[in-house]
Design a protein around this motif. Structure first.
Motif, PDB file in Angstrom:
ATOM      1  N   LEU A   1      31.691  58.822  13.092  1.00 24.55           N
ATOM      2  CA  LEU A   1      32.509  57.733  12.559  1.00 24.55           C
ATOM      3  C   LEU A   1      33.025  58.065  11.163  1.00 24.55           C
ATOM      4  O   LEU A   1      34.214  57.882  10.872  1.00 24.55           O
ATOM      5  CB  LEU A   1      31.706  56.436  12.529  1.00 24.55           C
ATOM      6  CG  LEU A   1      32.444  55.211  11.971  1.00 24.55           C
ATOM      7  CD1 LEU A   1      33.632  54.843  12.846  1.00 24.55           C
ATOM      8  CD2 LEU A   1      31.506  54.024  11.822  1.00 24.55           C
ATOM      9  N   LEU A   2      32.166  58.568  10.293  1.00 26.36           N
ATOM     10  CA  LEU A   2      32.609  58.870   8.930  1.00 26.36           C
ATOM     11  C   LEU A   2      33.518  60.086   8.885  1.00 26.36           C
ATOM     12  O   LEU A   2      34.437  60.156   8.058  1.00 26.36           O
ATOM     13  CB  LEU A   2      31.402  59.063   8.010  1.00 26.36           C
ATOM     14  CG  LEU A   2      30.562  57.812   7.744  1.00 26.36           C
ATOM     15  CD1 LEU A   2      29.536  58.085   6.650  1.00 26.36           C
ATOM     16  CD2 LEU A   2      31.428  56.601   7.360  1.00 26.36           C
ATOM     17  N   ASP A   3      33.297  61.061   9.771  1.00 26.73           N
ATOM     18  CA  ASP A   3      34.229  62.190   9.852  1.00 26.73           C
ATOM     19  C   ASP A   3      35.618  61.697  10.243  1.00 26.73           C
ATOM     20  O   ASP A   3      36.638  62.174   9.712  1.00 26.73           O
ATOM     21  CB  ASP A   3      33.744  63.215  10.873  1.00 26.73           C
ATOM     22  CG  ASP A   3      32.544  64.019  10.386  1.00 26.73           C
ATOM     23  OD1 ASP A   3      32.212  63.932   9.186  1.00 26.73           O
ATOM     24  OD2 ASP A   3      31.929  64.713  11.219  1.00 26.73           O
ATOM     25  N   ALA A   4      35.674  60.747  11.180  1.00 21.74           N
ATOM     26  CA  ALA A   4      36.964  60.194  11.606  1.00 21.74           C
ATOM     27  C   ALA A   4      37.598  59.375  10.486  1.00 21.74           C
ATOM     28  O   ALA A   4      38.823  59.401  10.302  1.00 21.74           O
ATOM     29  CB  ALA A   4      36.776  59.338  12.857  1.00 21.74           C
ATOM     30  N   PHE A   5      36.775  58.652   9.723  1.00 18.87           N
ATOM     31  CA  PHE A   5      37.293  57.899   8.575  1.00 18.87           C
ATOM     32  C   PHE A   5      37.899  58.853   7.547  1.00 18.87           C
ATOM     33  O   PHE A   5      38.987  58.599   7.014  1.00 18.87           O
ATOM     34  CB  PHE A   5      36.179  57.069   7.939  1.00 18.87           C
ATOM     35  CG  PHE A   5      36.613  56.312   6.719  1.00 18.87           C
ATOM     36  CD1 PHE A   5      37.169  55.050   6.829  1.00 18.87           C
ATOM     37  CD2 PHE A   5      36.484  56.866   5.449  1.00 18.87           C
ATOM     38  CE1 PHE A   5      37.587  54.347   5.696  1.00 18.87           C
ATOM     39  CE2 PHE A   5      36.898  56.181   4.317  1.00 18.87           C
ATOM     40  CZ  PHE A   5      37.452  54.913   4.442  1.00 18.87           C
ATOM     41  N   GLU A   6      37.211  59.949   7.257  1.00 21.15           N
ATOM     42  CA  GLU A   6      37.731  60.907   6.277  1.00 21.15           C
ATOM     43  C   GLU A   6      39.043  61.521   6.741  1.00 21.15           C
ATOM     44  O   GLU A   6      39.959  61.727   5.932  1.00 21.15           O
ATOM     45  CB  GLU A   6      36.700  62.004   6.012  1.00 21.15           C
ATOM     46  CG  GLU A   6      35.530  61.544   5.168  1.00 21.15           C
ATOM     47  CD  GLU A   6      34.668  62.709   4.709  1.00 21.15           C
ATOM     48  OE1 GLU A   6      34.609  63.728   5.436  1.00 21.15           O
ATOM     49  OE2 GLU A   6      34.047  62.591   3.637  1.00 21.15           O
TER      50      GLU A   6
END
Length: 290
Positions: free
Chosen positions: A215-220
């Motif tokens: 999820l955070l990789d996609a947010f970045e």
């Protein structure tokens, strides 16, 4: 099912929360001061996920946690003899249609070659021949007349409905085709910046089935793409620290395409990880009675 002990999962959860806090700190500070940002706020308004939601770590499908009472209290989790995991059949009973939609759209997008000839003109088409500018607090870099001329002198090749739906009425017939929501699975392609940002949306829609790190990789990725999207837009954002990518010039086009190609590759890597989640869930669905 991989079972994670507290010594294994708690450091991951802590690192996730710290990473999420760092990614959202400036937005949270601006919100407290009631300040707006024409580029970065998009990640919290168009994609309506709150910072508090982002900092919650989930192990994702196929992983269980020992000594995790806080997870046991969360929606769609179940606990058996002190081992907590996602209640996959229960999740699918409520979210199965969303899982199948995301799997179909993401897999079809992933299978297509990237188209790299749009040059980010969707943002220009959103202000073509109108005084109703979306970011009224930011000037147009070439002025209204210069912006309109860029649109008139370039073919519009937008393939993303959620960008196309904001085109002005005079810009709509200039696109190579009129887009509809129903066409989205047939037209979405990995070269589109908005399709790349939407990997974050699909990860959010899968909720606790998605590992927190994904999820955070996609947010970045969405954050990085958003910066290019607006640098290549008609707005002059230099006062906000964003140097323009002048897509009306040959050099600007080359810069845009190079970044677009890199983002397509990053997005496809994340799409593969999303598809691992949806494929796992669909295998559960296929073996669940009813």
């Amino acid at each position: 099912m991989t079972v994670l002990t507290p010594a294994q999962w708690q450091p991951r959860a802590q690192a996730h929360a710290e990473r999420a806090d760092a990614l959202t700190r400036e937005y949270r500070e601006r919100r407290q001061a009631r300040q707006r940002h024409p580029v970065e706020d998009f990640l919290f308004t168009y994609y309506p996920t709150k910072p508090a939601q982002l900092r919650v770590w989930h192990p994702g499908t196929g992983r269980a946690l020992v000594e995790a009472p806080e997870h046991a209290r969360r929606r769609w989790y179940s606990s058996q003899e002190g081992v907590v995991s996602l209640d996959e059949p229960g999740f699918l009973a409520e979210r199965g249609d969303a899982v199948r939609f995301v799997h179909d759209l993401v897999s079809r997008t992933r299978a297509r070659p990237a188209r790299l000839s749009c040059f980010g003109l969707h943002e220009w088409a959103m202000v073509y021949r109108t005084e109703d500018v979306r970011h009224a607090q930011v000037p147009l870099r070439l002025g209204a007349a210069g912006t309109d001329e860029v649109v008139r002198s370039h073919p519009l090749r937008c393939t993303h409905f959620d960008a196309f739906r904001f085109f002005t009425d005079p810009a709509i017939p200039r696109n190579e085709r009129e887009l509809t929501r129903a066409d989205q699975p047939a037209l979405e392609q990995p070269g589109c910046l908005h399709a790349g940002m939407d990997v974050y949306k699909w990860a959010m829609k899968l909720g606790p089935a998605v590992p927190g790190e994904l999820l955070l990789d996609a947010f970045e990725l969405a954050r990085d793409i958003r910066a290019l999207d607006m640098r290549a837009s008609p707005y002059d954002l230099r006062d906000w620290g964003y140097e323009p990518v002048p897509i009306e010039t040959a050099d600007g086009k080359a810069t845009y395409v190079a970044a677009q190609r890199e983002f397509a590759e990053r997005a496809n890597g994340l799409r593969d990880r999303v598809l691992e989640v949806t494929s796992s869930l669909l295998r559960v669905a296929a073996t669940t009675p009813g």
